[in-house]
Design an enzyme around this catalytic site. Structure first.
Site, mmCIF file in Angstrom:
data_model
loop_
_atom_site.group_PDB
_atom_site.id
_atom_site.type_symbol
_atom_site.label_atom_id
_atom_site.label_comp_id
_atom_site.label_asym_id
_atom_site.label_seq_id
_atom_site.Cartn_x
_atom_site.Cartn_y
_atom_site.Cartn_z
ATOM 1 N N VAL A 134 0.469 -1.457 -0.318
ATOM 2 C CA VAL A 134 -0.560 -0.177 0.007
ATOM 3 C C VAL A 134 0.831 1.155 0.048
ATOM 4 O O VAL A 134 2.018 0.789 0.971
ATOM 5 C CB VAL A 134 -1.401 -0.042 1.953
ATOM 6 C CG1 VAL A 134 -1.754 1.215 1.156
ATOM 7 C CG2 VAL A 134 -1.813 -1.513 1.481
ATOM 8 N N GLU A 192 -1.408 2.361 -18.015
ATOM 9 C CA GLU A 192 -1.090 1.079 -18.440
ATOM 10 C C GLU A 192 -2.350 1.199 -19.859
ATOM 11 O O GLU A 192 -3.366 1.411 -19.925
ATOM 12 C CB GLU A 192 -1.734 -0.226 -17.838
ATOM 13 C CG GLU A 192 -0.624 -0.579 -16.626
ATOM 14 C CD GLU A 192 -0.712 -1.397 -15.446
ATOM 15 O OE1 GLU A 192 -1.125 -2.354 -16.420
ATOM 16 O OE2 GLU A 192 -0.413 -2.150 -15.174
ATOM 17 N N LYS A 207 -6.600 -2.044 -2.120
ATOM 18 C CA LYS A 207 -5.639 -1.060 -0.681
ATOM 19 C C LYS A 207 -6.356 -0.592 -0.195
ATOM 20 O O LYS A 207 -5.989 -1.170 1.504
ATOM 21 C CB LYS A 207 -4.719 0.043 -1.572
ATOM 22 C CG LYS A 207 -3.624 -0.343 -2.081
ATOM 23 C CD LYS A 207 -3.454 0.597 -3.462
ATOM 24 C CE LYS A 207 -1.678 0.216 -4.423
ATOM 25 N NZ LYS A 207 -2.396 1.082 -5.345
ATOM 26 N N GLY A 304 7.339 2.908 -7.457
ATOM 27 C CA GLY A 304 8.331 3.174 -8.074
ATOM 28 C C GLY A 304 9.645 2.370 -7.123
ATOM 29 O O GLY A 304 9.222 2.042 -5.752
#
Lengths: 432, 432
Positions: A134, A192, A207, A304
């Site tokens: 998360v 995406e 999440k 990231g």
């Protein structure tokens, strides 16, 4: 003799796995200093051992056979960064069965099978940590477990999907259309090719299920989360929101009143002065209200390679510390409270409502009368000409109202002759 | 036999001390579960042992003699919540000398004598934690030490004084004057009768010195912090700021470029879309930029009995865990880097400048020409009539400029005949 080295089996060697290896290598001394033990990655599960990789010195550790990790009695901790449900679920359960501790970054798995995995960990006295699942770069799960250990969480609100927040921010800042911004986000790699999981809110819902399960100690399932995505948010809604003091955000909400819980993900009008309204671009933030501490918010990168790998290594450090403390498994709390979901009549919120009506005398009075009959009172009302004055547009912000009342008002309005179209209806948060 | 109970000497029994006792009592089981050890408060230093207190069952533990704690070999940890410099400093140094670990909430002491205390702790292999000294309810020091352990912090920006943020928020929201809002804040108990330490920025400067010392590992002193308070901020500045997209905040800034450091506290124009701009009322927030993780922000209550006491107990838990891990003192890092302070020519920032000028042709050209000569270019310019048109008002927002250049421009302008008055000059942050 006491253990001096903790041995780790890494499952998955993509970008996050590579980041984990690099961080563990680069910070050996720090890690030793923090934990009193050395950390060594001794095996790495990959799909293809022949593939050339950026870290070639790990080649001797590669294996394509999960059992070499799961059945290796010397391995203390399994780090799972494969992703997806199967075989990740089977591997993690098998690792726990063997008494190995687990660190995972897998949100899909924890959202769908978290309760099962935590129960197995509890049974075996093993640690399971999943901070990276998360809001990658934000230590939010750690904050919920440690920071709020002696508190009672009543509300969490999260901007937990970077793709949709990027889109909402761009739409707001540039007055642009959803479709155009989505295309741009896809071109930039922020969305995406098939953006469904993000834009329809499913990723955020996973999440929020994880956050609600951990924060409220209740086994929330994905299907317990009311989900609505951002694909229907128009630039007009955003512009009207701004005018009335709001930013539209895809907001995850987990709220507990007494023991009754509601969890939702939906585009929401967030009051501009609330800190969540300024969370822009691909950033994530989670706002937590605790009875003792009051309001807190944690803000940072939601994804990231480096932030995510850092979160995984932090979890690993906690496992190693717990090993030395002899307290593994004690921090794992499988949800133990009974799940009580709110009825729609208990879900209270302010609402923003925009509709196009016939330009006739008394229309506004009829609309407000209808709301009053359902005990919905109004905080703000704007009426203005629409479609060159041939129709009128009404924008309302209500005081607190029950979802059930709001739904029945909307259903009734749909059938009213004077109401041409209900353009949009959003929850309003952060304005109290 | 291994130690089963950790014994704590509490110094100070005011609101925070009372909160600490209550939390330790209420959460014995949790604490045992987390640390594997029991925690027992065995002595409490007070000024007056006869005074009646809300927790009377602690009466047998009270003492007015610090030596009863400092010389008690059974006491492992000293918790100092007396506040002030003396005798808190002497007590803490004596406790460390005796090999006792220390938890303190004392920002004055840590800002002025932090380096000395941390060096003593390092020498003795003892823990010193002081989470509660900065932004009480926000675990920011822990985040700097743990969360950024494998990162390099380049910038911290903090709203770390609740009193001034309350005043700035009220002035912004209500268009009110500083003096009126200060009076209101005093009446509500948000500001003290003598508000100097808060409104002149000294309290915030102490916290920024602590943050910079910890974040950059450099022994920052209070006098290294450039400090300017909020008493000269006018409602006009705030209104113009809003118009150009800024909120005025008393902002602490600690920035490192290469090895050169600058630390300041000053009223600053913060871009509205930056998350710090929405931190309102008595709330605190610290924004941290790390090379790996990027931008993060931690938001929460800056003070209050419960948040502060919770922070103290969290530190205590860390000490206890470290005792069992046998790693006490390893997390204590006395600042070890050489202090390199930036020259004014290296302090780069955007600036907001407001001045009243003679209403003559070519005045704006002269002003911008002067700036251009110092290589200061402009991002925004507004000129408008002032004083019923008898004068003009110029508001400028510059691009990045060196403080030295800005100062020399301001000094020159003061002497220009056409410049009637320089009303204000603020740094601008958060807009990149």
């Amino acid at each position: 003799m006491e253990k001096q080295i903790v041995r780790v089996g890494l499952m998955g060697f993509g970008t996050v796995g590579t980041g984990v290896v690099r961080i563990v290598q680069a910070h050996q001394e720090d890690l030793q200093k923090q934990t009193g033990l050395g950390i060594e990655i001794t095996k790495i599960l990959v799909q293809n051992a022949e593939k050339s990789r950026s870290i070639s010195e790990m080649d001797p550790l590669l294996t394509t056979n999960a059992d070499e990790i799961l059945n290796d009695a010397d391995i203390d901790v399994v780090v799972e960064v494969i992703g997806g449900i199967s075989p990740a679920r089977e591997y993690i359960l098998a690792a726990l069965e063997q008494g190995k501790h687990v660190v995972t970054a897998n949100k899909d798995l924890m959202a769908l099978h978290g309760a099962e995995i935590l129960a197995k960990a509890e049974e075996k006295g093993c640690d399971v940590f999943y901070e990276a699942s998360v809001a990658g770069g934000i230590p939010i799960l750690r904050a919920l477990v440690e920071g709020f250990a002696s508190d009672r969480i009543t509300k969490m609100m999260g901007i937990v999907n970077g793709t949709t927040n990027y889109i909402m921010t761009k739409m707001s800042q540039e007055g642009a259309d959803y479709a155009d911004v989505l295309k741009e986000a896809q071109a930039l790699g922020y969305a995406e090719a098939d953006p469904t999981s993000d834009v329809e809110g499913f990723d955020a819902a996973r999440k929020m299920a994880i956050l609600a399960t951990l924060g409220f100690r209740v086994p929330m399932k994905l299907e317990d989360v009311d989900v609505k995505g951002i694909s229907s948010v128009s630039k007009e809604d955003i512009a009207y929101g701004k005018r009335l003091g709001y930013e539209v955000k895809l907001l995850g909400l987990a709220r507990r009143d007494g023991e009754a819980i509601e969890v939702s993900v939906q585009p929401t009008m967030v009051a501009k002065h609330h800190p969540l309204a300024s969370v822009n671009g691909v950033f994530n933030a989670v706002y937590v209200h605790g009875e003792a501490v009051g309001e807190t918010m944690f803000y940072g990168p939601g994804a990231g390679e480096l932030p995510t790998a850092t979160a995984v290594v932090s979890d690993l450090v906690t496992v190693v510390k717990n090993m030395k403390l002899g307290v593994n498994g004690r921090g794992v709390v499988a949800p133990y409270k009974e799940k009580v979901l709110k009825a729609d009549s208990e879900k209270l919120s302010k609402y923003f409502l925009r509709m196009v009506v016939a330009d006739k005398r008394g229309v506004l009075a009829k609309v407000t009368q209808l709301l009053a009959e359902k005990n919905i009172s109004l905080e703000q009302v704007v009426q203005q000409p629409y479609n060159n004055g041939s129709q009128a547009e009404i924008i309302l912000v209500t005081h607190q109202a029950a979802k059930s009342d709001m739904d029945s008002v909307l259903a009734y309005m749909e059938g009213m002759e004077i109401v041409e179209e209900i353009k949009s209806c959003y929850r309003v948060e952060g304005g109290e």
